[in-house]
Design a protein around this motif. Structure first.
Motif, PDB file in Angstrom:
ATOM      1  N   ARG A 279      -3.590   7.832   9.517  1.00 18.30           N
ATOM      2  CA  ARG A 279      -4.826   7.099   9.209  1.00 18.30           C
ATOM      3  C   ARG A 279      -5.054   5.949  10.184  1.00 18.30           C
ATOM      4  NH1 ARG A 279      -4.835   4.348   4.755  1.00 18.30           N
ATOM      5  NH2 ARG A 279      -2.610   4.440   4.345  1.00 18.30           N
ATOM      6  N   GLY A 280      -4.199   5.845  11.192  1.00 23.08           N
ATOM      7  CA  GLY A 280      -4.308   4.768  12.159  1.00 23.08           C
ATOM      8  C   GLY A 280      -5.160   5.128  13.362  1.00 23.08           C
TER       9      GLY A 280
ATOM     10  N   LYS B 278       0.846  -1.193   0.000  1.00 26.07           N
ATOM     11  CA  LYS B 278       0.000   0.000   0.000  1.00 26.07           C
ATOM     12  C   LYS B 278       0.876   1.236   0.000  1.00 26.07           C
ATOM     13  CE  LYS B 278      -3.720  -2.346   2.471  1.00 26.07           C
ATOM     14  NZ  LYS B 278      -4.555  -2.404   3.696  1.00 26.07           N
TER      15      LYS B 278
ATOM     16  N   ARG C 158       2.259   1.582  11.317  1.00 24.49           N
ATOM     17  CA  ARG C 158       1.983   1.071   9.967  1.00 24.49           C
ATOM     18  C   ARG C 158       1.211   2.066   9.106  1.00 24.49           C
ATOM     19  NH1 ARG C 158       0.070  -5.215  11.056  1.00 24.49           N
ATOM     20  NH2 ARG C 158       2.073  -5.987  11.822  1.00 24.49           N
ATOM     21  N   TYR C 159       0.267   2.788   9.722  1.00 25.29           N
ATOM     22  CA  TYR C 159      -0.678   3.591   8.933  1.00 25.29           C
ATOM     23  C   TYR C 159      -0.599   5.092   9.189  1.00 25.29           C
ATOM     24  CZ  TYR C 159      -2.655  -0.997   8.091  1.00 25.29           C
ATOM     25  OH  TYR C 159      -2.824  -2.313   7.726  1.00 25.29           O
TER      26      TYR C 159
END
Length: 363
Positions: free
Chosen positions: A294-295, A118, A290-291
């Protein structure tokens, strides 16, 4: 209570990650690059003594297992990956199998999803998860057999436990399970105790459900799923639709600060759909390594709360679920905030919390 902690093996190099993410990439790269995104957000999380270990090393596995035993963890549930007739990231379990002197109970959870890379809001397929026919199933069984035969492997009613993360993705699920059972019986391991893990699978109504002995309420995913459908979260999604300029960003929430107490209260009030369900528990959750923005993370987590809620969940598991086995997120999910291993912020406090919770409930 037998606490089984989920174990992530992605802390050693593999060719697929080298090719797609850069030379030497492991989960540690995400952990090291994490940033604090608001006032109560503690990042990066740093291992105690800067122990960014490499799971190629058997010594690391020995240290982990010794630590787990010392603090009352019954066993590990290793995530298992299988693509096109071959295992992936199998080094830790292979090292365990080849070193009978390492004292730990364990089982495997087949993380049977395709892998994607991604980038921003785009995703590119890296490895497609395909299930094939009997030839493929035979190769898989041949790989699994020595683990199922290992004396340390976790069994229920004499049957080796094999967890399938997302059964609903397998086209010929019933045929595959029937074949695997037949293979294992013919080769001395006996019938398998199949367990499912994913929230959207239900053994009472979905295909192949009758072949599963148990299901796991994988936390905090189960509780968060319900929490994300509360009026407040639905309202926030609606606001995203109205105020997000980029169409691609719509329905994607920005950084979510979740409430640790509310999630745990949902877990402790929950009742299983029937006697086939194993309860779950979780240490913490923070997937921003990881995000990024947006986590989501828990703004009011504390290790003291974890100890209190784990103690309550042990009691709840016995009284309501009638179970003596509890699946915990997680041993080493550093990229999602769920780990028991010592860090510089809390030292060994999370492990001590497990030991205290077990002791206070009569273990």
């Amino acid at each position: 209570m037998k606490i089984i902690a989920f174990y992530l093996p992605q802390f050693h190099r593999i060719d697929v990650n080298d090719k797609n993410w850069g030379e030497g990439f492991t989960e540690w790269e995400n952990v090291k690059s994490a940033k604090s995104l608001c006032k109560k957000h503690i990042q990066p999380r740093i291992p105690y003594n800067n122990n960014y270990y490499d799971l190629e090393s058997t010594d690391v596995l020995k240290w982990q297992c010794k630590l787990a035993n010392q603090y009352g963890i019954y066993g590990f549930c290793f995530y298992h990956y299988w693509f096109s007739g071959k295992p992936l990231m199998e080094t830790p379990i292979k090292n365990l199998l080849n070193n009978a002197d390492i004292k730990i109970r364990y089982c495997l959870s087949w993380a049977n999803e395709s892998w994607y890379k991604k980038t921003g809001f785009q995703k590119e397929l890296i490895l497609k998860q395909e299930y094939g026919d009997k030839n493929e199933w035979q190769k898989h069984c041949q790989f699994l057999l020595p683990y199922f035969m290992d004396k340390r492997y976790i069994k229920i009613d004499g049957k080796p436990v094999f967890i399938i993360y997302r059964p609903e993705l397998i086209e010929r699920l019933e045929d595959m399970i029937t074949y695997m059972n037949q293979f294992m019986c013919e080769h001395g391991a006996g019938e398998i105790c199949f367990i499912y893990q994913y929230i959207h699978y239900n053994h009472k109504k979905d295909k192949g459900g009758r072949l599963f002995s148990y299901g796991i309420e994988y936390q905090p995913v189960y509780a968060k799923y319900a929490q994300m459908r509360t009026p407040a979260m639905l309202f926030r999604k609606m606001m995203n639709i109205f105020f997000t300029k980029s169409v691609r960003n719509r329905n994607r929430l920005s950084l979510l600060t979740l409430n640790y107490d509310r999630t745990w209260k949902r877990i402790l009030k929950h009742k299983p759909i029937d006697e086939k369900i194993f309860p779950g528990a979780f240490v913490n959750w923070d997937n921003t390594p990881r995000y990024g923005a947006r986590g989501s993370f828990y703004g009011n987590y504390s290790v003291e709360k974890f100890e209190k809620y784990l103690e309550m969940q042990i009691i709840h598991s016995r009284r309501i679920y009638k179970k003596e086995m509890l699946f915990l997120f997680a041993w080493n999910e550093w990229g999602e905030g769920g780990y028991l291993e010592p860090d510089i912020q809390e030292n060994y406090a999370r492990l001590k919390a497990v030991k205290k919770a077990l002791a206070s409930t009569g273990e």
